[in-house]
Write a protein that holds these residues in place. Structure first.
Motif: not given
Ligand SMILES: *Cc1c(COP(=O)(O)O)cnc(C)c1O
Length: 380
Positions: A71-78, A100-103, A159-161, A185-189, A209-211, A214-216, A221-223
């Motif tokens: 559903v989003n990148g943050t939940s994916g990381l969790q 902040v989503a990483t932390a 790590p976050m790229h 890997e927090d490859a959201a960006e 990854f995050s969608f 504002n992402k590429v 919303g999604g991940g």
């Molecule tokens: C965008 C982003 C996320 C989270 O993505 P959401 O889909 O908005 O939850 C996580 N980490 C980083 C570094 C981001 O830039």
């Protein structure tokens, strides 16, 4: 530094006198067609062919054996952290220079973030900082690597790229392997960024990854969680879809799962966007090239991709001389309807993460005062 010249150049680049955002989505392909199909078919929600299609496309793009839409990148990381074994009262190594989503994702697992410095060149987690921390604080025991000072297990490294510039992955993997610490890997960006010809997100035990809009590319919303470990991939699918055991009509759930699935409506949008990913990135790389020329002539540091990497140039950035120059730049550009933004405040400045462990943070604090993002959208 001549802010007026910069504003003029950015306006010339985007060929507009209107407001110029930092990063806006573009829908130039099959977006309407695919989204309308889900509506016509009534499959807009948790079941549908576009979820499967988006996952296949991501497996191909990222060269991984499995991809799970969420559903989003943050939940994916969790969930990724939980699946590599992170539990309550453990520690996860990450960088303070991040969104902040990483932390937050670390906190949701019940673990504590440990904030280590970034490298000056990548702006992402520094393998040297990780090595130094582990040598000073860590101890290998039978059931894992533990922090001798806190007594807590160091359960993962995330790590976050930053802005799509890959961290020094070879060195980081070497350190983490030596201490048996799994990498998420927090490859959201960094969708579409490469390190030594391999996609970011495919190096760790899991990548996310995050969608977001504002992402590429965006799904509204999604991940996506990706992994080369088929078993972990299966578990990711199971855990994010309420942990339902397949059955034609009975409701059987074998653990506490999450409703983190990506709706088919969003997946339809995502498929259309992923079809354009390559073109979007080439377009952004052209923009990066013209920024490189322009800012070199102005004597301003424009951040370019490092050797052995290919960056997606998600958000492009300048490194200014000092905070005074930075503040003047931010004010003048934004006053003139050209959106620019400072890099994030370091996580340990936020009230909820003030108490967390951190190291010297020499590079993070240097960059915090000097890095600004400039308009980076795909141009028509
Ligand atoms: C965008 C982003 C996320 C989270 O993505 P959401 O889909 O908005 O939850 C996580 N980490 C980083 C570094 C981001 O830039």
């Amino acid at each position: 530094m001549n802010n007026k010249e910069i504003i003029k150049f950015i306006r010339h680049t985007y060929k507009t006198k209107d407001f110029i955002p930092l990063h806006s989505p573009l829908f130039l392909g099959n977006e309407k067609k695919y989204v309308m199909e889900t509506i016509d078919s009534t499959f807009v929600s948790s079941v549908g062919a576009y979820v499967d299609k988006a996952e296949s496309m991501m497996m191909e793009i990222n060269q991984t054996k499995k991809a799970v839409a969420v559903v989003n990148g943050t939940s994916g990381l969790q969930v990724a952290l939980q699946l590599v074994g992170v539990k309550r009262n453990e520690e996860v190594i990450t960088q303070a220079l991040t969104f902040v989503a990483t932390a937050n994702a670390i906190h949701y697992t019940g673990a504590e973030p440990v904030f280590l410095d970034v490298d000056y060149d990548t702006m992402g987690l520094s393998p040297k900082a990780v090595q130094l921390f582990l040598e000073n604080y860590a101890e290998k025991r039978e059931n894992g690597t533990f922090n001798k000072k806190t007594g807590k297990r160091i359960a993962a490294c995330m790590p976050m790229h930053t802005f799509g510039f890959p961290v020094h992955l070879d060195e980081l993997i070497k350190v983490c392997d030596r201490w048996d610490i799994p990498i998420v890997e927090d490859a959201a960006e960094s969708l579409g960024s490469y390190y030594k010809n391999k996609p970011t997100g495919s190096f760790g035990k899991m990548g996310v990854f995050s969608f977001n809009g504002n992402k590429v590319v965006t799904s509204g919303g999604g991940g996506m969680i990706v992994t080369n470990d088929l078993d972990l991939g299966q578990q990711a699918k199971h855990k994010t879809t309420t942990a339902k055991v397949p059955h034609p009509y009975e409701y059987v759930h074998d653990q506490i799962g999450y409703n983190f699935r990506m709706p088919n409506l969003n997946a339809a949008l995502l498929c259309a966007q992923l079809e354009q990913l390559h073109g979007f990135i080439e377009n952004k790389r052209e923009l990066a090239k013209s920024y490189t020329y322009f800012f070199a002539n102005q004597g301003i540091k424009f951040r370019e991709e490092l050797n052995n990497t290919k960056a997606n140039y998600w958000l492009m950035c300048l490194e200014l001389e000092d905070i005074k120059e930075r503040n003047a730049f931010l004010k003048e550009t934004n006053d003139n309807n050209v959106m620019t933004r400072p890099i994030w405040q370091l996580m340990y400045r936020l009230p909820m993460y003030q108490h967390c462990f951190r190291d010297q943070q020499k590079n993070a604090e240097f960059l915090e005062q000097r890095i600004v993002n400039i308009p980076s959208s795909v141009r028509l």
